[in-house]
Design a protein around this motif. Sequence first.
Motif, PDB file in Angstrom:
ATOM      1  N   SER A  29      -8.655 -22.894  49.161  1.00 15.13           N
ATOM      2  CA  SER A  29      -7.585 -23.393  49.043  1.00 15.13           C
ATOM      3  C   SER A  29      -7.001 -23.228  47.740  1.00 15.13           C
ATOM      4  O   SER A  29      -7.771 -22.968  46.546  1.00 15.13           O
ATOM      5  N   ILE A  49     -11.842 -29.012  39.929  1.00 19.49           N
ATOM      6  CA  ILE A  49     -12.133 -28.324  41.429  1.00 19.49           C
ATOM      7  C   ILE A  49     -11.536 -27.040  41.987  1.00 19.49           C
ATOM      8  O   ILE A  49     -11.844 -26.756  42.751  1.00 19.49           O
ATOM      9  N   ASN A 145     -17.498 -43.517  48.040  1.00 17.84           N
ATOM     10  CA  ASN A 145     -16.641 -42.346  48.008  1.00 17.84           C
ATOM     11  C   ASN A 145     -15.846 -41.962  47.008  1.00 17.84           C
ATOM     12  O   ASN A 145     -14.664 -41.340  46.910  1.00 17.84           O
ATOM     13  N   THR A 149     -13.796 -38.293  46.932  1.00 15.87           N
ATOM     14  CA  THR A 149     -12.289 -38.282  46.324  1.00 15.87           C
ATOM     15  C   THR A 149     -12.243 -37.498  45.121  1.00 15.87           C
ATOM     16  O   THR A 149     -11.189 -36.668  45.046  1.00 15.87           O
ATOM     17  N   LEU A 150     -13.201 -37.457  44.083  1.00 17.39           N
ATOM     18  CA  LEU A 150     -13.190 -36.448  43.098  1.00 17.39           C
ATOM     19  C   LEU A 150     -12.977 -34.936  43.391  1.00 17.39           C
ATOM     20  O   LEU A 150     -12.118 -34.342  43.005  1.00 17.39           O
ATOM     21  N   TYR A 151     -13.840 -34.748  44.634  1.00 18.29           N
ATOM     22  CA  TYR A 151     -13.780 -33.249  45.022  1.00 18.29           C
ATOM     23  C   TYR A 151     -12.377 -33.041  46.315  1.00 18.29           C
ATOM     24  O   TYR A 151     -12.467 -31.986  46.749  1.00 18.29           O
ATOM     25  N   GLU A 152     -11.567 -34.005  46.418  1.00 20.03           N
ATOM     26  CA  GLU A 152     -10.704 -34.097  47.295  1.00 20.03           C
ATOM     27  C   GLU A 152     -11.043 -33.625  48.690  1.00 20.03           C
ATOM     28  O   GLU A 152     -10.421 -32.572  49.311  1.00 20.03           O
ATOM     29  N   THR A 153     -12.100 -34.014  49.154  1.00 17.57           N
ATOM     30  CA  THR A 153     -12.565 -34.060  50.347  1.00 17.57           C
ATOM     31  C   THR A 153     -11.745 -34.828  51.486  1.00 17.57           C
ATOM     32  O   THR A 153     -12.000 -35.987  51.618  1.00 17.57           O
ATOM     33  N   ILE A 154     -10.810 -34.269  52.172  1.00 22.42           N
ATOM     34  CA  ILE A 154      -9.963 -34.690  53.074  1.00 22.42           C
ATOM     35  C   ILE A 154     -10.529 -34.354  54.469  1.00 22.42           C
ATOM     36  O   ILE A 154     -10.513 -35.211  55.508  1.00 22.42           O
ATOM     37  N   THR A 158     -16.555 -29.998  54.106  1.00 22.73           N
ATOM     38  CA  THR A 158     -15.963 -29.380  53.207  1.00 22.73           C
ATOM     39  C   THR A 158     -17.120 -28.589  52.167  1.00 22.73           C
ATOM     40  O   THR A 158     -17.880 -29.672  51.816  1.00 22.73           O
ATOM     41  N   TYR A 160     -18.280 -26.479  48.646  1.00 25.32           N
ATOM     42  CA  TYR A 160     -18.010 -25.890  47.130  1.00 25.32           C
ATOM     43  C   TYR A 160     -19.020 -24.932  46.824  1.00 25.32           C
ATOM     44  O   TYR A 160     -20.482 -25.259  46.912  1.00 25.32           O
ATOM     45  N   LYS A 171     -14.115 -22.861  47.723  1.00 25.55           N
ATOM     46  CA  LYS A 171     -13.904 -23.786  48.379  1.00 25.55           C
ATOM     47  C   LYS A 171     -13.664 -23.663  49.729  1.00 25.55           C
ATOM     48  O   LYS A 171     -13.077 -22.578  49.910  1.00 25.55           O
TER      49      LYS A 171
END
Length: 189
Positions: A29, A49, A145, A149-154, A158, A160, A171
């Motif tokens: 991304s 990230i 979490n 959240t830090l690694y923007e895991t939506i 996911t 890395y 990613k």
Amino acid sequence: MNKKAFAAIILSLAIAIIAVNSWKPLLSSGEKKTPEASESAANSNVVGIAQGNIAPDFELALLTGEKVKLSDYRGKKVILNFWATWCPPCKAEMPHMQSFYEKNKNKEMTILAVNLTALDKGQEAIDTFVKDYGLTFPIPLDEKNKIGTLYETITIPTSYIIGTDGRISKKYIGPMDEELMAKLLKEAN
């Protein structure tokens, strides 16, 4: 428009978003990088990230209770994976991850499969999942979490891909198989 029709439209959109993110995985991304931009990022000490940045360090407890830091694995390639027990694509990915780990764990690589514990169904569900899938790689528990959240895991899973220098190489959103894991790790420093 009545409430039922509006709810149906919203539900359809949510299902479509989940389907696109789960069944059509996205590589890397973010912006496309020119060779010059990638080289510049690789030579900087920026923590973040984005591809080329040094992966943010964290410390979490493993299932065993032992503490682990991402920086403990500097010098090894790391697949940093975010998952939960209720996630169908995560369930599909885990046998591939375990097989890949068993074949490659002595080759200067590891898998850190961070369970998004705050979003999961509790410790018993996690323990049962790990036992049922025969998982032996390190599983840190993100109980608040903060790391997800830090690694923007939506969307999960996911992952890395982190090189031996601690920099993020890729990613990847969606489930991976062994062939893809090998390819992504080969591309990492």
